[in-house]
Design a protein around this motif. Structure first.
Motif, PDB file in Angstrom:
ATOM      1  N   ARG A 282       0.842  -1.209   0.000  1.00 30.23           N
ATOM      2  CA  ARG A 282       0.000   0.000   0.000  1.00 30.23           C
ATOM      3  C   ARG A 282       0.868   1.246   0.000  1.00 30.23           C
ATOM      4  NH1 ARG A 282      -3.082  -2.882   4.017  1.00 30.23           N
ATOM      5  NH2 ARG A 282      -2.250  -1.563   5.668  1.00 30.23           N
ATOM      6  N   VAL A 283       1.907   1.225   0.848  1.00 28.94           N
ATOM      7  CA  VAL A 283       2.803   2.374   0.933  1.00 28.94           C
ATOM      8  C   VAL A 283       3.527   2.585  -0.393  1.00 28.94           C
ATOM      9  CG1 VAL A 283       4.916   3.215   2.016  1.00 28.94           C
ATOM     10  CG2 VAL A 283       3.112   2.243   3.424  1.00 28.94           C
ATOM     11  N   MET A 284       3.988   1.469  -0.984  1.00 26.68           N
ATOM     12  CA  MET A 284       4.717   1.574  -2.255  1.00 26.68           C
ATOM     13  C   MET A 284       3.830   2.126  -3.353  1.00 26.68           C
ATOM     14  SD  MET A 284       6.868  -1.951  -1.968  1.00 26.68           S
ATOM     15  CE  MET A 284       8.003  -1.865  -3.304  1.00 26.68           C
ATOM     16  N   GLN A 285       2.564   1.759  -3.296  1.00 27.88           N
ATOM     17  CA  GLN A 285       1.638   2.267  -4.293  1.00 27.88           C
ATOM     18  C   GLN A 285       1.461   3.781  -4.138  1.00 27.88           C
ATOM     19  OE1 GLN A 285      -1.195  -0.699  -4.019  1.00 27.88           O
ATOM     20  NE2 GLN A 285      -1.086  -1.190  -6.181  1.00 27.88           N
ATOM     21  N   LEU A 286       1.410   4.216  -2.871  1.00 28.21           N
ATOM     22  CA  LEU A 286       1.288   5.650  -2.608  1.00 28.21           C
ATOM     23  C   LEU A 286       2.482   6.388  -3.198  1.00 28.21           C
ATOM     24  CD1 LEU A 286       0.051   5.791   1.089  1.00 28.21           C
ATOM     25  CD2 LEU A 286      -1.169   6.579  -0.936  1.00 28.21           C
ATOM     26  N   VAL A 287       3.663   5.838  -2.962  1.00 28.24           N
ATOM     27  CA  VAL A 287       4.886   6.456  -3.463  1.00 28.24           C
ATOM     28  C   VAL A 287       4.860   6.458  -4.977  1.00 28.24           C
ATOM     29  CG1 VAL A 287       7.390   6.228  -3.610  1.00 28.24           C
ATOM     30  CG2 VAL A 287       6.217   5.844  -1.442  1.00 28.24           C
ATOM     31  N   ASN A 288       4.404   5.375  -5.516  1.00 27.38           N
ATOM     32  CA  ASN A 288       4.344   5.221  -6.964  1.00 27.38           C
ATOM     33  C   ASN A 288       3.444   6.259  -7.604  1.00 27.38           C
ATOM     34  OD1 ASN A 288       5.497   3.585  -8.932  1.00 27.38           O
ATOM     35  ND2 ASN A 288       3.469   2.727  -9.384  1.00 27.38           N
TER      36      ASN A 288
ATOM     37  N   GLN B 281       2.894   9.199  -6.333  1.00 26.95           N
ATOM     38  CA  GLN B 281       3.514  10.505  -6.182  1.00 26.95           C
ATOM     39  C   GLN B 281       4.678  10.706  -7.147  1.00 26.95           C
ATOM     40  OE1 GLN B 281       4.452  10.725  -2.039  1.00 26.95           O
ATOM     41  NE2 GLN B 281       2.309  10.576  -1.474  1.00 26.95           N
TER      42      GLN B 281
END
Lengths: 288, 192, 192
Positions: free
Chosen positions: A192-198, A200
């Motif tokens: 989930r966090v990686m998707q958020l970063v992705n 951005q």
């Protein structure tokens, strides 16, 4: 309340004779009762009586018992007549009659008509006894009814017994164990966090055998324990070439982010590393 | 009528089943209402009960609001085991913060917040540090000198991994992750 | 270490403060976890406690889900008077539904209705589930997938029975094959 007969029905009847039929025969003026003096039943009494029965099976069982009949040779004609009298009276008195009573009435009428019809020649006529299904249901219901009565006779909480308990201050000593987390849960959170970063920034995340970021943490951790470290101490040769590269990248990254300071007294002498907060020694060249 | 022994049993049972401490008056007007009892006699019964339970695991004590049975003081620590059940699960916010620290360490709280788009509660950081999974490894030399967080060896040990790169999500870039999920959804809906 | 007397006090206090009946296993892995204890020894301690409380107002009893202290049988009416607001009464319809579920579990609402000859009110099913006496244990694989109901340990505890077979009327399990049952009835009626 566990048994309707003594409480309600007998109060209505007032008669000593046990074998008498139910005092409901004045319906539509037909003299179906042996004891006409008991004809009148106050509607309220009938209403109470109706409530005392838990349903048509209960009423039917009561009628059979009143006749001192065995369920197994169910006297369907008599029982049907009596049952219908009850139902008629209830309707006449405009008591709210549950549909279940009418369903039973229809079933009794159906069995009755099948018994009255001439029997078709058949080898196993007992198998085809139209009463069989009703008998089976009556027997099952009798078990349930008796089971309910026996259950009610058992010691019940708040009626016959109460659970004893004592106060305690032991809870203050209790430590709550922290919750368990699975690697899968952590992995999901990371996705989930990686998707958020992705979303951005369009970073391409590549798998790496050793995390440079993690190595940066370890180096910072070491530096927080001793103010100054020899550069070579930060390399663990057992990790092989990849490990050395990761450590070197981590040191460069930390230096770039301004989190550590590399110092060297003179060319080719030992390189020392200290955390940025440590004031660098005057006279020493700072490597950048 | 009721004899002395039954009277004591009744008082004992009443106190044991009450939800709060019971006063003498409550007993006299409650369970004892039908028996000729008075305060001095009831006091005697209570004294006897206190004596009976002197050496037991629970004891009859008089507190401000009346009488109650309570556990023996020295049993506290041993009894505490009864309530040491596991706490409810961690929140997604906590797990995401932990994952973020594992991935981007050493990282400041501000950096975590920038990615998650919400503020990271002090409670979460406290819980993670108390659990021994996260610790402060330094301070960033920017205004305010924010703490830099990193995961610990205990964290790796708990999840039985050698390094944070062993967290499965790191093995696959998130793009392929979503594609795969979409496909899966399609095939699943096709089933119905 | 702990001596015999303290051990007994600990078990006693644990049962008195537990929120539900306590099993031997719960005691062994809970309050007794740090002491070398085994089932036979714990049984002995419980036997002693039962003996200790024999003449008291509360007694140690074993119910379906474990051990608990409860008030002496003959004190019920007097205590019910004191805590009268808590004494509920159950209708024949509710008790019959409960008996039916206990006897034929797992059973659907339709099956209950077939035997009782009357529709089962939603209120009754709700009450039985709220009390924790009955729960849905699955769904029958027929059109509509009706819920299958079964009784719980809390039900057994409330009615002071260890098992459904303690209710004589319900002790005999219903025959699964109705055809066989019909035949049997015929031959039985022939006997009489």
């Amino acid at each position: 309340m566990d048994n309707p007969e003594p409480t309600t029905v007998e109060a209505v009847e007032q008669g000593p004779s046990e074998q008498q039929s139910l005092p409901l025969g004045f319906v539509r003026g037909e003299p179906v009762l042996e004891r006409p003096e008991d004809l009148y039943i106050p509607p309220e009494a009938l209403e109470i009586m109706l409530e005392a029965f838990s349903g048509p099976m209960d009423l039917l069982l009561y009628l059979i018992r009143r006749q001192k009949m065995d369920i197994l040779d169910l006297p369907i004609l008599q029982i049907t007549r009596q049952y219908m009298e009850y139902v008629e009276l209830m309707r006449e008195l405009k008591l709210e009659l549950a549909a279940d009573y009418l369903v039973m009435a229809a079933m009794l009428a159906e069995i009755k008509s099948r018994l009255l019809l001439p029997k078709a020649p058949s080898e196993d006529e007992e198998e085809l006894d139209p009463r069989a299904e009703l008998i089976r249901r009556l027997q099952a219901y009798e078990v349930v009814r008796e089971g309910a009565r026996q259950l009610d006779d058992q010691p019940q909480q708040y009626r016959d017994y109460f659970v004893a308990s004592a106060a305690t201050d032991a809870r203050t000593w209790a430590e709550q164990a922290p919750p368990d987390v699975s690697l899968a849960e952590l992995s999901l959170a990371l996705s989930r966090v990686m998707q958020l970063v992705n979303v951005q920034a369009h970073h391409q995340i590549k798998r790496e055998a050793l995390s440079t970021r993690e190595r940066m943490s370890r180096i910072l951790e070491k530096l927080s324990q001793c103010a100054r470290l020899d550069f070579v101490e930060l390399f663990d040769l057992s990790e092989g070439k990849a490990g050395v590269v990761v450590s070197f990248l981590a040191i460069l990254e930390l230096n770039k982010e301004g989190l550590l300071v590399l110092t060297q007294a003179e060319a080719y002498s030992g390189i020392y590393i200290s955390a940025k907060s440590e004031v660098s020694q005057p006279g020493e060249a700072t490597l950048r | 009528m009721i004899n002395e022994k039954q009277l004591k049993q009744l008082v004992e049972a009443a106190i044991f089943t009450a939800e709060a401490p019971v006063t003498l008056d409550q007993l006299l007007t409650g369970v004892l209402a039908n028996f000729s009892m008075n305060k001095p006699r009831l006091r005697q019964v209570l004294d006897q009960l206190q004596e009976d339970y002197k050496e037991r695991g629970v004891q009859l004590v008089e507190v401000a609001s009346g009488f109650r049975f309570q556990t023996r003081a020295e049993l506290g620590p041993a009894l505490a085991h009864m309530w040491s059940e596991r706490a409810p699960r961690y929140s997604p916010a906590l797990l995401e913060t932990l994952a973020m620290i594992a991935w981007r360490q050493p990282v400041t709280r501000g950096e975590i917040e920038a990615v998650r788009g919400v503020s990271v509660s002090t409670q979460i950081m406290k819980t993670l540090q108390e659990r021994g999974w996260v610790k402060v490894v330094g301070h960033k030399e920017v205004p305010g000198r924010p703490a830099l967080y990193a995961t610990t060896k205990a964290f790796l040990d708990y999840f039985s991994i050698q390094s944070v790169v062993d967290i499965p999500a790191l093995a696959e870039p998130p793009e392929s992750d979503t594609r795969e999920r979409d496909n899966k959804e399609v095939s699943e809906s096709g089933h119905e």
